[in-house]
Design a protein around this motif. Structure first.
Motif, mmCIF file in Angstrom:
data_model
loop_
_atom_site.group_PDB
_atom_site.id
_atom_site.type_symbol
_atom_site.label_atom_id
_atom_site.label_comp_id
_atom_site.label_asym_id
_atom_site.label_seq_id
_atom_site.Cartn_x
_atom_site.Cartn_y
_atom_site.Cartn_z
ATOM 1 N N VAL A 1 135.068 25.905 3.225
ATOM 2 C CA VAL A 1 136.011 25.812 2.111
ATOM 3 C C VAL A 1 136.542 24.392 2.059
ATOM 4 O O VAL A 1 137.187 23.932 3.004
ATOM 5 C CB VAL A 1 137.168 26.817 2.274
ATOM 6 C CG1 VAL A 1 138.164 26.676 1.127
ATOM 7 C CG2 VAL A 1 136.630 28.244 2.329
ATOM 8 N N VAL A 2 136.256 23.689 0.966
ATOM 9 C CA VAL A 2 136.629 22.280 0.848
ATOM 10 C C VAL A 2 137.544 22.030 -0.331
ATOM 11 O O VAL A 2 137.813 20.876 -0.670
ATOM 12 C CB VAL A 2 135.368 21.398 0.727
ATOM 13 C CG1 VAL A 2 134.533 21.489 1.988
ATOM 14 C CG2 VAL A 2 134.527 21.798 -0.485
ATOM 15 N N GLY A 3 138.019 23.081 -1.000
ATOM 16 C CA GLY A 3 138.853 22.908 -2.174
ATOM 17 C C GLY A 3 140.181 22.268 -1.841
ATOM 18 O O GLY A 3 140.707 22.401 -0.737
ATOM 19 N N GLY B 1 135.624 18.983 -7.721
ATOM 20 C CA GLY B 1 135.003 20.173 -8.291
ATOM 21 C C GLY B 1 134.386 21.119 -7.306
ATOM 22 O O GLY B 1 133.984 22.221 -7.690
ATOM 23 N N ALA B 2 134.260 20.763 -6.047
ATOM 24 C CA ALA B 2 133.632 21.645 -5.059
ATOM 25 C C ALA B 2 134.726 22.365 -4.277
ATOM 26 O O ALA B 2 135.576 21.736 -3.662
ATOM 27 C CB ALA B 2 132.742 20.853 -4.109
ATOM 28 N N ILE C 1 130.010 25.746 -4.976
ATOM 29 C CA ILE C 1 130.707 26.714 -5.826
ATOM 30 C C ILE C 1 132.071 26.152 -6.206
ATOM 31 O O ILE C 1 132.791 25.626 -5.352
ATOM 32 C CB ILE C 1 130.890 28.068 -5.101
ATOM 33 C CG1 ILE C 1 129.532 28.625 -4.664
ATOM 34 C CG2 ILE C 1 131.618 29.059 -5.993
ATOM 35 C CD1 ILE C 1 129.628 29.928 -3.888
ATOM 36 N N GLN C 2 132.393 26.302 -7.490
ATOM 37 C CA GLN C 2 133.756 26.026 -7.942
ATOM 38 C C GLN C 2 134.406 27.346 -8.318
ATOM 39 O O GLN C 2 133.795 28.182 -9.003
ATOM 40 C CB GLN C 2 133.787 25.081 -9.140
ATOM 41 C CG GLN C 2 135.213 24.694 -9.545
ATOM 42 C CD GLN C 2 135.244 23.730 -10.717
ATOM 43 O OE1 GLN C 2 134.833 24.081 -11.807
ATOM 44 N NE2 GLN C 2 135.724 22.523 -10.477
ATOM 45 N N ILE D 1 121.942 24.437 -5.900
ATOM 46 C CA ILE D 1 122.420 25.522 -6.759
ATOM 47 C C ILE D 1 123.901 25.320 -6.991
ATOM 48 O O ILE D 1 124.672 25.199 -6.033
ATOM 49 C CB ILE D 1 122.170 26.903 -6.120
ATOM 50 C CG1 ILE D 1 120.686 27.082 -5.806
ATOM 51 C CG2 ILE D 1 122.666 28.016 -7.029
ATOM 52 C CD1 ILE D 1 120.385 28.340 -5.021
ATOM 53 N N ALA D 2 124.310 25.264 -8.248
ATOM 54 C CA ALA D 2 125.720 25.109 -8.611
ATOM 55 C C ALA D 2 126.199 26.397 -9.262
ATOM 56 O O ALA D 2 125.543 26.940 -10.157
ATOM 57 C CB ALA D 2 125.908 23.932 -9.557
ATOM 58 N N VAL D 3 127.348 26.895 -8.813
ATOM 59 C CA VAL D 3 127.883 28.164 -9.294
ATOM 60 C C VAL D 3 129.351 27.958 -9.662
ATOM 61 O O VAL D 3 130.099 27.335 -8.896
ATOM 62 C CB VAL D 3 127.768 29.274 -8.224
ATOM 63 C CG1 VAL D 3 128.359 30.581 -8.744
ATOM 64 C CG2 VAL D 3 126.320 29.473 -7.801
#
Length: 262
Positions: free
Chosen positions: A159-161, A167-168, A182-183, A213-215
């Motif tokens: 988890v890097v938010g 945006g990640a 994932i965002q 892969i971007a989600v």
């Protein structure tokens, strides 16, 4: 009639003036000075005859001096850091022993086992109710998505938010070795993910975070322009219903949907 005699003062043999030793000292000093003068004169003559060679030697000497100085500084810094680390480790051990003696350290049997997620805090997340995602705060929602990734056998889930995440929010490696970015958008039902949100994510997920892969997953829904942009860029979109279906195992994982229309 006796003649008075002056008392004789005793001389310390160690402090007695030695003419021979003094002469030898000045002779050695003169030899050293002459040798230094000869070296200086020879160096000056060589510099006049070969200025390039002399300049190269001077540069090499200065570089060697700087290298030795920097190495000594690094050695001193490393020594201080090592001492500080040893002191911190000793303090931590002392504190741990103190807490253990007071019975404040919980036993391993009392801890709750779960998927290992880097950056996860002690937040209990109940994935059994569809309303849980909307009730979580943004940080808890990110950790819930990370839990789903770990549950479905992703590796290196992190988890890097936060501020400056570009945006990640969640980064992982899928079971087949692809990089997953994932965002997470925890929005209410009346707040859809718009094209601006999607464009900001699309501008960083592939170029900055190097996603395979971007989600983008949300608790609400997406606007039509956002879905159109996601389809053009190859971003997988999960709305609230898709999220619950993913959690319940009623639909494929997001990385398995790559290439399917969002």
């Amino acid at each position: 009639m006796g003649v008075p005699s002056r008392p004789v003062r005793r001389t310390d043999p160690e402090r007695r003036f030695d003419l021979r030793a003094t002469a030898l000292f000045f002779l050695l000093l003169a030899i050293i000075l002459c040798g230094m003068a000869f070296l200086v004169r020879t160096a000056a003559g060589a510099a006049e005859r070969h200025p390039l060679w002399a300049g190269s030697l001077a540069v090499m000497g200065v570089a060697a001096a700087q290298l030795c100085r920097s190495r000594w500084r690094r050695f001193s810094t490393a020594r201080y850091v090592r001492r500080a680390a040893e002191a911190l480790e000793e303090a931590a051990e002392t504190a741990s022993d103190s807490l253990d003696a007071q019975g404040l350290v919980p036993d391993a049997a009392q801890t709750t086992a779960g998927p290992l997620v880097q950056g996860q805090e002690d937040t209990a997340i109940d994935l059994g109710s569809p309303a849980d995602y909307t009730e979580l705060d943004p940080d808890g929602f990110e950790h819930a998505i990370a839990e789903l990734c770990a549950r479905d056998h992703c590796r290196e889930v992190e988890v890097v938010g936060g501020a400056g995440d570009l945006g990640a929010d969640v980064i992982a490696v899928t079971p087949d070795g692809r990089r997953l970015v994932i965002q997470c958008k925890r929005y209410g039902d009346d707040h859809k993910v718009g094209s601006q949100d999607m464009q900001r994510f699309g501008g960083t997920c592939f170029t900055v975070h190097e996603a395979d892969i971007a989600v983008l997953v949300t608790t609400s829904d997406f606007t039509a322009p956002a879905l159109e942009y996601a389809q053009q860029c190859g971003i997988v979109c999960l709305d609230g219903q898709d999220l619950h279906a993913w959690r319940d195992g009623a639909m494929p994982c997001p990385w398995e949907r790559a290439g399917i229309d969002p």
